[in-house]
Design an enzyme around this catalytic site. Structure first.
Site, PDB file in Angstrom:
ATOM      1  N   PHE A 152      13.282  28.792   1.145  1.00  0.00           N
ATOM      2  CA  PHE A 152      14.238  29.799   0.914  1.00  0.00           C
ATOM      3  C   PHE A 152      15.248  29.843   1.900  1.00  0.00           C
ATOM      4  O   PHE A 152      16.472  30.337   1.594  1.00  0.00           O
ATOM      5  CB  PHE A 152      13.407  31.387   0.629  1.00  0.00           C
ATOM      6  CG  PHE A 152      13.132  31.938   2.109  1.00  0.00           C
ATOM      7  CD1 PHE A 152      14.072  32.198   2.935  1.00  0.00           C
ATOM      8  CD2 PHE A 152      11.937  31.748   2.587  1.00  0.00           C
ATOM      9  CE1 PHE A 152      13.774  32.821   4.258  1.00  0.00           C
ATOM     10  CE2 PHE A 152      11.675  32.419   3.827  1.00  0.00           C
ATOM     11  CZ  PHE A 152      12.644  32.932   4.374  1.00  0.00           C
ATOM     12  N   LYS A 177      12.071  21.743  -7.170  1.00  0.00           N
ATOM     13  CA  LYS A 177      11.359  23.078  -7.306  1.00  0.00           C
ATOM     14  C   LYS A 177      12.220  23.796  -6.412  1.00  0.00           C
ATOM     15  O   LYS A 177      12.174  23.794  -5.270  1.00  0.00           O
ATOM     16  CB  LYS A 177      10.106  22.900  -6.954  1.00  0.00           C
ATOM     17  CG  LYS A 177       9.075  24.238  -7.239  1.00  0.00           C
ATOM     18  CD  LYS A 177       9.273  25.006  -6.205  1.00  0.00           C
ATOM     19  CE  LYS A 177       8.123  26.287  -6.318  1.00  0.00           C
ATOM     20  NZ  LYS A 177       8.549  27.181  -5.278  1.00  0.00           N
ATOM     21  N   SER A 230       5.946  25.914   4.976  1.00  0.00           N
ATOM     22  CA  SER A 230       4.931  25.997   6.163  1.00  0.00           C
ATOM     23  C   SER A 230       4.055  24.895   6.217  1.00  0.00           C
ATOM     24  O   SER A 230       3.836  23.942   5.539  1.00  0.00           O
ATOM     25  CB  SER A 230       4.172  27.435   5.489  1.00  0.00           C
ATOM     26  OG  SER A 230       3.274  26.822   4.375  1.00  0.00           O
ATOM     27  N   CYS A 285      13.725  26.684  11.016  1.00  0.00           N
ATOM     28  CA  CYS A 285      12.492  25.757  11.741  1.00  0.00           C
ATOM     29  C   CYS A 285      13.140  25.511  13.078  1.00  0.00           C
ATOM     30  O   CYS A 285      12.282  24.834  13.997  1.00  0.00           O
ATOM     31  CB  CYS A 285      11.789  24.857  10.831  1.00  0.00           C
ATOM     32  SG  CYS A 285      13.195  23.676  10.482  1.00  0.00           S
ATOM     33  N   GLU A 386       4.551  30.754  14.459  1.00  0.00           N
ATOM     34  CA  GLU A 386       5.814  30.919  13.940  1.00  0.00           C
ATOM     35  C   GLU A 386       6.024  32.422  13.121  1.00  0.00           C
ATOM     36  O   GLU A 386       5.181  32.618  12.421  1.00  0.00           O
ATOM     37  CB  GLU A 386       6.030  29.845  12.871  1.00  0.00           C
ATOM     38  CG  GLU A 386       7.564  29.761  12.428  1.00  0.00           C
ATOM     39  CD  GLU A 386       7.928  28.698  11.372  1.00  0.00           C
ATOM     40  OE1 GLU A 386       9.018  27.995  11.753  1.00  0.00           O
ATOM     41  OE2 GLU A 386       7.440  28.782  10.489  1.00  0.00           O
TER      42      GLU A 386
END
Length: 503
Positions: A152, A177, A230, A285, A386
């Site tokens: 996202f 996707k 993730s 990230c 994280e």
């Protein structure tokens, strides 16, 4: 309240009505309002997207690469023409402030520009007389249907900068996707690609849950998977798709650290840390959620970071004076808030608390202010896992060597940074840090797209990274051709060596 749109998947060059009965809400994080209903595409619709990409592949892959990149030239122009519109879409669905949202779109443009270099970067290798009378040529050829699974947090850059341009420039077709929270940017880019002249079926976009996306991981017609998200999901995608014989690149979590040495200029270093830690609300990230600082400068640096962070304007994405926008949704705001409480419970010193932020006129938005923990010790999970929010942890060390060891103990290794004016320590840091992307006085060491995005350890699973030359290798196969032409005498020979030209 703005109109709530009912989104549709993009398959074979058109938006189709999904047959699903399951829809999710997509929010404007700045206002808390629902702005779109996002379909959970059925398994048949995911299959349809793959079939569309498969049908388009023969014609697209046989289109000369020079012709393919002409469409990317046009796409680059369209991105520039629609920059404000695309920026607004990112700001609306993701919550980045205006400058960050525009940067997201410009990174998609950068990836498009890099893919325009395909005629040069797809060139292979050749050697005349590789063996006596034998010539060998290596060609780079497309793979087929590829799939991209999008997070996202960068709704333009990742699908339309990292994934699609190089993939299609190399002659492949793609099924994306899109992220359920932020699908509108990718869908709008698909429209622009059609306007640029891209044939139907080369790009297909679905929105669905993990269950339907699982189809892509084992589908016999999908040759490669690229994923950003993730680590747990990335490991699953890597192991599942690789076991099905697919090429995989999985870009995963991070807990990037910076090492600040005593000789660093305090104000400039603090400004770099704030930009890196709280930019994009920490939802990237390559954010900088941990600073490892030498004791001699620690008190002054922490005070300066708190001072500068306290002045950040928190507000809606559309306000061009906003410095820190909202996080993606209420569930994520609660998650980050729970991490803050966990840091308190673990004994870290909370020196700036970003919870309970209120933005006048936008009380329902998903806001969190900059949050800073000092004296974060080994074993405190707030400094190891994280969090993906505007939370900064300070770890104190005595020496360069201790600081480097603290950083390298982390299981993630996307980026690592050193702030110093000492060339010796900077060089030693570059040599010995585990981070795949390294900054020397650069808080977000993301290279331009001509270089690879090269995470290490549990931040990446695969053999070929995205972007740069690795990106071209990932989206192509090598085909090696050895040729022998007979002269008149040899054409009459009835004897052929066992090794036939390889020796």
């Amino acid at each position: 309240m703005s109109e709530v749109k009912k989104l549709r998947p993009y398959i074979n060059g058109e938006f189709i009505e999904s047959k699903t009965e399951k829809y999710s809400d997509a929010y404007d994080p700045s206002t808390g309002e629902v702005i779109a209903k996002v379909p959970c595409c059925t398994p048949d619709e995911v299959e349809q997207a793959v079939a569309s990409a498969k049908a388009a592949y023969p014609g697209w892959s046989s289109t000369p690469v020079v012709k393919r990149v002409q469409i990317l030239y046009k796409m680059r122009q369209l991105i520039e023409e629609h920059l404000d519109e695309l920026t607004y879409l990112v700001a609306q669905e993701n919550g980045k402030n205006w400058s960050e949202a525009q940067g997201d779109v410009l990174k998609a443009k950068e990836g498009t520009e890099q893919a325009i270099s395909a005629p040069s970067l797809m060139m292979g290798e050749s050697l005349m007389d590789a063996s006596k009378g034998y010539d060998t040529v290596l060609y780079r050829v497309p793979l087929g249907v590829c799939a991209g699974i999008i997070p996202f947090n960068f709704p333009s850059m990742i699908p339309m900068g990292w994934m699609t341009p190089i993939c299609i420039a190399c002659g492949n077709t793609i099924v994306l996707k899109a992220a359920t929270f932020t699908p509108q940017s990718a869908l709008r880019f698909a429209e622009l690609y059609k306007e640029a002249g891209l044939p139907d079926g080369v790009i297909n976009i679905v929105t669905c849950s993990r269950h339907e996306a699982e189809i892509l991981l084992t589908h016999p017609d999908v040759k490669a998977i690229t994923f950003v998200g993730s680590t747990d999901v990335g490991q699953h995608i890597y192991s599942t798709a690789a076991a099905s014989g697919k090429r995989v690149q999985a870009l995963c979590e991070a807990k990037n650290h910076a090492l600040v040495l005593n000789d660093s200029p305090v104000e400039r270093t603090a400004a770099g840390i704030i930009n890196s830690s709280f930019g994009c609300a920490g939802e990237r990230c390559m954010a900088l959620p941990v600073v490892v600082v030498q004791e001699g400068i620690a008190d002054r640096l922490v005070a300066e970071i708190v001072k500068q962070a306290s002045k950040m304007k928190i507000g809606p994405a559309y306000d061009k004076t906003t410095k820190l926008g909202p996080v993606i949704n209420e569930a994520h705001r609660r998650s980050v808030s729970s991490w803050i409480q966990k840091g308190i419970d673990e004994g870290a010193t909370l020196v700036l608390d970003g919870r309970n932020v209120k933005v006048e006129g936008f009380e329902k938005g998903f806001y969190l202010g900059p949050t800073i923990f000092d004296h974060v010790k080994p074993g405190m999970t707030v400094g190891e896992r994280e969090i993906f929010g505007p939370v900064l942890c300070i770890k104190r060390v005595k020496t360069f060597e201790e600081g480097l060891a603290v950083m390298n103990e982390n299981p993630f290794a996307n980026g690592s940074v050193i702030f110093t004016q000492n060339g010796h320590y900077a060089r030693e840091f570059v040599r010995h840090t585990d981070g795949g992307m390294v900054g020397v006085n650069v808080g977000i060491p993301v290279p331009v797209g001509y270089f690879t995005f090269s995470g290490h350890k549990k931040s990446f699973f695969g053999d070929l990274h995205c972007l740069g030359k690795d990106g071209y290798r990932f989206y192509t196969d090598s085909k090696v051709v050895t040729t022998r032409w007979f002269d008149e005498e040899e054409s009459k020979s009835t004897t052929v060596s066992t090794w036939d030209g390889t020796i």
